[in-house]
Motif scaffolding. Structure first.
Motif, PDB file in Angstrom:
ATOM      1  N   UNK A  40      10.033  13.872  -3.736  1.00 55.15           N
ATOM      2  CA  UNK A  40      10.858  13.643  -2.539  1.00 55.15           C
ATOM      3  C   UNK A  40      10.115  12.727  -1.564  1.00 55.15           C
ATOM      4  N   UNK A  41       8.860  13.024  -1.361  1.00 52.36           N
ATOM      5  CA  UNK A  41       8.048  12.167  -0.483  1.00 52.36           C
ATOM      6  C   UNK A  41       7.956  10.764  -1.069  1.00 52.36           C
ATOM      7  N   UNK A  87      -3.709  13.412  -4.777  1.00 55.24           N
ATOM      8  CA  UNK A  87      -2.410  13.606  -4.117  1.00 55.24           C
ATOM      9  C   UNK A  87      -1.515  14.427  -5.044  1.00 55.24           C
ATOM     10  N   UNK A  88      -0.793  15.345  -4.464  1.00 58.11           N
ATOM     11  CA  UNK A  88       0.039  16.232  -5.273  1.00 58.11           C
ATOM     12  C   UNK A  88       1.321  15.549  -5.734  1.00 58.11           C
ATOM     13  N   UNK A 107       1.215   4.267  -2.887  1.00 52.99           N
ATOM     14  CA  UNK A 107       1.057   5.697  -2.601  1.00 52.99           C
ATOM     15  C   UNK A 107       2.249   6.466  -3.158  1.00 52.99           C
ATOM     16  N   UNK A 164       2.482   9.757  -5.762  1.00 52.59           N
ATOM     17  CA  UNK A 164       3.195  11.012  -5.516  1.00 52.59           C
ATOM     18  C   UNK A 164       4.259  11.266  -6.585  1.00 52.59           C
ATOM     19  N   UNK A 189     -13.215   6.842  -0.874  1.00 56.70           N
ATOM     20  CA  UNK A 189     -12.214   7.149   0.160  1.00 56.70           C
ATOM     21  C   UNK A 189     -11.312   5.931   0.415  1.00 56.70           C
ATOM     22  N   UNK A 222       0.817  -1.221   0.000  1.00 57.83           N
ATOM     23  CA  UNK A 222       0.000   0.000   0.000  1.00 57.83           C
ATOM     24  C   UNK A 222       0.852   1.274   0.000  1.00 57.83           C
ATOM     25  N   UNK A 234       4.962  14.979  -5.632  1.00 59.05           N
ATOM     26  CA  UNK A 234       5.970  15.202  -4.600  1.00 59.05           C
ATOM     27  C   UNK A 234       7.014  14.079  -4.664  1.00 59.05           C
ATOM     28  N   UNK A 277      -7.405   5.585  -0.084  1.00 55.84           N
ATOM     29  CA  UNK A 277      -6.476   5.193   0.984  1.00 55.84           C
ATOM     30  C   UNK A 277      -5.670   3.955   0.592  1.00 55.84           C
ATOM     31  N   UNK A 330       8.866   7.258   0.704  1.00 58.03           N
ATOM     32  CA  UNK A 330       7.875   6.182   0.865  1.00 58.03           C
ATOM     33  C   UNK A 330       8.353   4.878   0.236  1.00 58.03           C
TER      34      UNK A 330
END
Lengths: 477, 773
Positions: B587-588, B582-583, B530, B534, B720, B526, B585, B724, B592
């Motif tokens: 680096x994130x 989700x934006x 995600x 990103x 939702x 998961x 990103x 998630x 992750x």
């Protein structure tokens, strides 16, 4: 009629007495009482099968029983005729209690139906036992018949294989480590088997505990197997058969039982076939529970193997594994709901009633998503703070506005709290135990949230930025 | 500041002596332009390199007339020179031309080309330039011809003709070059190109032998086809007549009588050619309805389903039963079909009856039957047939969208005795012919027993597939196809500018997403999923795909449901607008990925198993331009976060199906009825090969919801949870477009699928100028 048969008849005639007589005496009666066995042979009409053959066969089988089993069985053999023969030949696997004549159920303990099929070329012998006390049929035994002159021997072997010894559960004990032991008293155990090579029970054999509730007359009101419980023979002692109890229940044998209750253990043998596990809610209307994860635990492997998820009908097929009894774990999300031993192949379908855990799972799903989102925001916040400070250190404070703006726009602790509170009001259970679990999960998340996303941190960064900007301006007089 | 210096001519020549040092470039035209003044004998015929003089030079200057010059080596100083000292002047362009002629004579045509390009652009009035160019063209043509490059030779000869139509021997050379070219085109069956070449050659020399010879031959061939077409028309064999007249048009469209016959045949046998970039494939899977554009498109040609989706309505979709009347009663618990009495199968003498429908509805709820729908099964339908043609279904509880559940075809249950050679019976308007003239086209012929046939409707639909948009648009321009399906969004702004063409938008959008393989270690995690979300700059990729075109409906999304084009668009009933995508990103994402791999390894260690956590993933995508372009960009984006993506293009028309070789699947999903579609797509046996307990529970709750208010709430919860779980990596919602020529009418303003109104399609026969060529 032997003395033992008379004794047995006396016991049956006085049903209430069996549980009242002293232990030692009942023990002696039970162990010295032979099985009253009726073998009913159905012969398929073919070139090889003649009326004479049938008569000769039943006699020969009786002789085999006498020669190999001896006193432990008080056996009658007979040839099925007409409709009964057709039923046995055509539907041995589907026999029901009603297919067994009342008189036979009254006068015998075991009725073993035998179907001799001529097939195409090679014949087959199939046998299936009906145990009167527990009203259960055994798994059919099947033997090929390469030569017709070995028919009586093949029938005897099939009968012997189909035969399921019956025991009384004398007592059970629970050790400090949680393991349980059951002590069984086998019927006719005090009677010698004529062929010393033959034994009814071996180590590692399996027994199924069954509770029989009788009425005043000794007739069964209800007969129910103790679910998710099996006895595995550990030791065959002179007085008892000692078994390990494999169970998914907390107290499989110690429940308080009123009235005329008999506890039996019936020998079971399962073919290597799958069993469909059906999960249903514990409470009415027993909803089918779909999407629950089913794992199988193997003794030498640390992590259980995921067998799959129950389908929309709450079903999942459990195939046979290395171990005869598979330990099956039922999970819903992160919560272990049940640990059930299952003997694949014993029955085509087995229903497990487990608590409906949906409200807790819904809360778990929501909180997991929220926690992950929280982690993402925390990380993004740290990254942005680091980038801003790096730019400030690099003497370019004018380039940080966009980063600072992004930092400020990230979700705040208050926003998370709001979501949490809304969900807390929505995700409730009418089951107090589940509600307790849900509350604990929310509390844990609240604690987690309380330690993160401190608004002061953003104020601090903003202050650093404005100071850096002021410092960069020429000093005013 | 310039200064004028009076100086003796010899002194000037002496100054120029050092000019050699300035000659740097090898090719004259690449050097700084300069002219050369050659002095007369009195001045020792000195050569002065001067900055370019003002052109044109005076024709007959007076000897005492002076003019100003600047020497190349000393451009600061300006000098005056009298014409009487000058023998002649060599202008820069004349010298370049002279050098070019030498290069041509040396046979270096590549080099010469650059000289002539320079001269035509910079000094087009250079005396002798046209002559030089003509010679260059002609000589290069001869050279090409000798090398067997006939097309290039032809082009040079045509240019030679343009420069000098009277050049001697040019007609013969042109014939020699044209002959093998025309033969080649004819051999390949490319009559159009042959004709165009012949016309071009004839425009130069009207009575060229090679043209006259081939023209006669082609007219003769076309005449034979014309006769064949007439004979077939008389015999009412319209398919054959149409095939023959198409050959006439192909070979010699200007043949007298061809247009008239063509019009007659088109009236009696309307045939429409559709250009497609997603051809129909041969592998329909159980996800085909949602994830295969071509399958959905052609399904309306070859099948009619019990209920058909007409578009979004106030509560769920709007549906109709093409076979008769559909009604509901008892608060939605009773469904009734009153079938028309004349719905005939394409084969045999049977008509559709209530028992056919009842049997299919029984099977739909029977887990032992293929195509079992568990949701329908849970409704415990009790099905009864009344008076042969009326079917009643009593449900244990109401379902909000029974129409969505019943988008099912009805098989002919009486066809069990049919031989395998016979075609499958259908209730659809067309049947696909087993063979086609070309592998790049699929032919659908009208079912003459079709129950909803309309007079004048197309009798044949041909789908011609193109691998690229350029060729497809070219075919639309030439009239080869009347409509082009699914044009790429970046082509839409250009196509809208073409006069006469109509660009239309499909009524409902597709949801583009990456489907992760749940059975792979990385994509099954998961947190890793995600991280993928990103890592992809979805806004930027979408802008790139749209090519500058603006459409408010095309937007980045946060879930697997379409949000629609506006906030109150009814198709967006399942989409929760409060869930922001989700934006971007990276680096994130990197963080992750690292954490996820750590968790995967830890879990594997606990389980004592080996897992592959190498950052190499395979992304499979359908063979269409949008998917291809998007996946290339996604590949770039994921590279930035350390993931190596191998792209795997699926065969054209194939429904993407997850298998162990795939980590991610680019899907273009038609989630038009989310309340029904979410279960088969993302449920227990969904497209990603798994489902989390959270989603499984949410879907169960959705199934139990029997009014739209609860359904809406539950669907937003599903949104939702999918967000998630990252059950899919949502990318964007895209509306699809098609374009057609003015000759085609009846397609509809905004259909759900292309052939929704196929019975109304009409094609006006126009004399195409392009075809005549």
């Amino acid at each position: 009629m032997s003395i033992r048969t008379i004794l047995q008849a006396a016991v049956l005639a006085l049903p209430g007495i069996a549980v009242l007589v002293s232990s030692a005496r009942s023990q002696s009666i039970w162990e010295l009482t032979p099985y009253r066995v009726k073998v009913v042979v159905a012969l398929e009409s073919a070139g090889e099968t003649t009326p004479e053959l049938g008569e000769e066969l039943v006699e020969a089988v009786r002789d085999h029983i006498g020669a190999f089993i001896g006193a432990a069985w008080d056996a009658q053999t007979t040839l099925a005729d007409g409709a009964r023969a057709q039923t046995i030949l055509g539907n041995l696997d589907g026999l029901t209690k009603e297919d067994i004549p009342f008189e036979e159920r009254r006068d015998f303990d075991k009725i073993i139906s035998v179907a001799v099929g001529s097939g195409s070329g090679q014949g087959t012998v199939r046998a299936r036992e009906f145990d009167v006390q527990t009203e259960r049929f055994s798994t059919p035994a099947e033997l090929p018949l390469p030569q017709w002159n070995k028919l009586s021997s093949a029938v005897f072997q099939a009968v012997f294989q189909a035969f399921a010894p019956l025991a009384r559960i004398q007592k059970s004990e629970k050790a400090d480590d949680g393991t349980r032991t059951a002590f069984l008293r086998l019927r006719a155990a005090g009677l010698p088997i004529r062929d010393p090579a033959l034994r009814f029970v071996h180590e590692a054999d399996l027994f199924l505990p069954i509770v029989r509730f009788n009425d005043r007359e000794g007739n069964p009101k209800r007969i129910i197997p103790i679910e998710w419980t099996y006895f595995v023979v550990k030791e065959i002692a002179p007085d008892f058969v000692v078994c390990d109890v494999v169970t998914g229940l907390r107290s499989p044998l110690t429940g308080r039982r009123r009235g005329r209750v008999e506890l039996y253990a019936l020998f079971v043998k399962a073919p290597p076939a799958p069993t469909t596990l059906v999960l249903q809610g514990e409470k009415e209307p027993h909803d089918r529970l779909s999407g629950y994860e089913v794992y199988a635990k193997t003794p030498d492997v640390k992590m259980p193997e995921l067998l799959g998820r129950t389908n929309l009908a709450g079903e999942l097929v459990v195939p046979p594994g290395k171990e005869r009894i598979r330990e099956v774990l039922i999970k819903n999300g992160s919560s272990l709901l049940a640990r059930l031993p299952i003997l694949p192949g014993l029955a085509p379908e087995q229903v497990a009633y487990i608590p409906n855990d949906d409200s807790r799972l819904e809360a778990e799903g929501f909180l997991k998503g929220l926690q992950e989102e929280l982690i993402d925001v925390v990380v993004r916040r740290e990254i942005l703070k680091a980038r801003i400070r790096k730019r400030l250190a690099g003497d370019t404070p004018e380039d940080v506005d966009e980063l600072l703006d992004r930092l400020r726009k990230l979700p705040t602790r208050d926003e998370f709290s709001l979501q949490l509170n809304k969900a807390k009001n929505r995700l409730i259970s009418d089951n107090p135990a589940l509600q307790q679990q849900i509350d604990a999960m929310f509390q844990k998340t609240e604690v987690l949230l309380g330690g993160q996303l401190d608004p002061e941190e953003i104020n601090q960064v903003s202050l650093e930025v404005s100071r850096a900007k002021q410092g960069a301006k020429p000093a005013t007089p | 500041m310039n200064r004028t210096v009076r100086i003796s001519i010899l002194a000037l020549a002496a100054l120029a002596a050092g000019a050699g040092a300035l000659r740097a470039a090898d090719r004259l035209f690449e050097r700084e332009p300069f002219d050369i003044i050659v002095l007369n004998a009195q001045n020792e015929n000195k050569r002065l390199e001067v900055e370019t003089l003002e052109r044109p030079l005076p024709e007959n200057p007076r000897p005492s007339q002076k003019f100003k010059v600047r020497l190349r080596e000393n451009p600061e100083a300006e000098y005056e020179v009298e014409w009487r000292h000058i023998d002649h002047i060599e202008l820069f362009e004349e010298r370049v031309l002279a050098e070019a002629v030498k290069v041509v004579e040396a046979g270096d045509f590549e080099e010469a080309y650059e000289y002539f390009v320079f001269l035509r652009e910079e000094y087009p009035k250079t005396p002798g330039l046209e002559k030089g160019l003509e010679e260059y063209m002609y000589r290069e043509a001869i050279s090409f011809f000798r090398e067997g490059k006939h097309a290039a030779a032809m082009a040079r000869l045509l240019e030679t003709h343009r420069l000098n139509p009277d050049r001697e021997g040019l007609d013969k050379a042109l014939s020699m070059a044209a002959e093998p070219l025309i033969d080649g085109y004819l051999k390949e069956g490319d009559y159009g190109s042959a004709r165009r070449l012949m016309e071009t050659a004839a425009a130069c020399y009207p009575r060229l032998d090679v043209v006259e010879k081939h023209e006669a031959s082609l007219k003769n061939r076309a005449g034979e086809y014309l006769a064949k077409a007439k004979a077939a028309l008389d015999a009412q064999d319209y398919h054959e007549a149409d095939a023959a007249i198409r050959e006439v048009v192909r070979v010699w469209p200007a043949l007298p009588g061809a247009d008239e016959l063509r019009r007659t045949i088109q009236e009696r046998y309307p045939r429409i050619v559709v250009g497609v970039t997603s051809p129909a494939g041969a592998s329909p899977s159980r996800f085909a309805y949602w994830d295969n554009w071509a399958y959905r498109r052609t399904m309306r040609l070859t099948e009619r389903t019990l209920m058909e989706y007409l578009g979004p309505a106030a509560e769920g979709g709007e549906y109709a039963c093409p076979f008769g009347d559909f009604s509901t009663a008892d608060l939605g618990r009773r469904l009734s079909f009153d079938l028309a009495r004349d719905v005939r199968w394409s084969e045999g003498l049977q008509t559709l009856t209530g028992s056919d429908v009842a049997r299919r509805l029984h099977q739909l709820g029977d887990p032992r039957c293929p195509g079992f729908n568990p949701v329908w099964g849970e409704l415990s339908p009790k099905i009864t047939v009344e008076d042969v043609f009326r079917v009643h279904v009593d449900l244990a509880r109401r379902h909000v969208c029974p129409g969505g559940l019943l988008r099912i075809r009805i098989p002919d249950y009486r066809d069990a005795l049919r031989s395998p050679e016979e075609p499958d019976p259908t209730l659809g308007p067309f049947r696909q012919l087993p063979v086609s003239d070309s592998p790049s086209q699929a032919v659908f012929q009208a079912n003459d027993r079709y129950f909803a046939a309309v007079a004048g409707q197309p009798q044949e639909i041909v789908e011609r597939s193109f691998t690229g948009a350029k060729a497809a648009i070219g075919a639309l321009k030439s009239g080869e196809v009347a409509l082009l399906d699914r044009v790429s969004p970046w082509d839409v702004p250009k196509l809208r500018e073409v006069g006469g063409w109509t660009v239309r938008t499909y009524k409902v959008p597709l949801v583009h997403c990456l489907v992760p393989n749940y059975n792979k270690p990385l994509t099954g995690h998961r947190g890793f999923r995600r991280a993928l979300e990103y890592a992809i700059n979805r806004e930027a990729i979408l802008t790139y795909l749209l090519g500058g075109g603006e459409d408010p409906g095309n937007r980045v999304i946060s879930g697997p449901f379409p949000p629609g084009s506006t906030r109150d668009d009814p198709i967006g009933y399942a989409y929760d607008p409060n869930i922001e995508p989700r934006g971007f990103d990276p680096t994130l994402s990197i963080a992750l990925i690292e954490v996820s791999i750590g968790e995967i390894l830890k879990q594997a260690k606990k389980q004592e198993i080996e897992v592959d956590t190498s950052p190499n993933l395979t992304l499979a995508h359908p063979a269409d331009e949008v998917a291809r372009a998007a996946c290339a960009k996604i590949q770039e984006n994921l590279k930035w976060v350390g993931l190596n993506i191998t792209l795997k293009e699926l065969p054209p028309g194939e429904t993407p199906v997850m298998d162990e070789s795939i980590d991610l699947l680019y899907a273009e999903l038609a989630v038009w009825e989310p309340v029904v579609d979410v279960e088969p797509l993302l449920g227990m046996h969904g497209i990603n090969g798994g489902v989390t307990p959270y989603l499984s529970l949410a879907l169960k709750q959705l199934r139990a919801s029997s009014d739209w208010r609860r359904v809406g709430t539950r669907l937003r919860q599903v949104h939702r949870i999918i967000y998630d779980d990252v059950a899919v990596v949502p990318l964007w919602q895209l509306y699809e477009y098609f374009v057609h020529t003015p000759a085609l009418s009846g397609v509809g303003e905004s259909p759900v699928t292309l052939y929704e109104n196929v019975e109304q399609w009409r094609l006006e026969v126009r004399e195409s100028a392009e075809e005549k060529k």
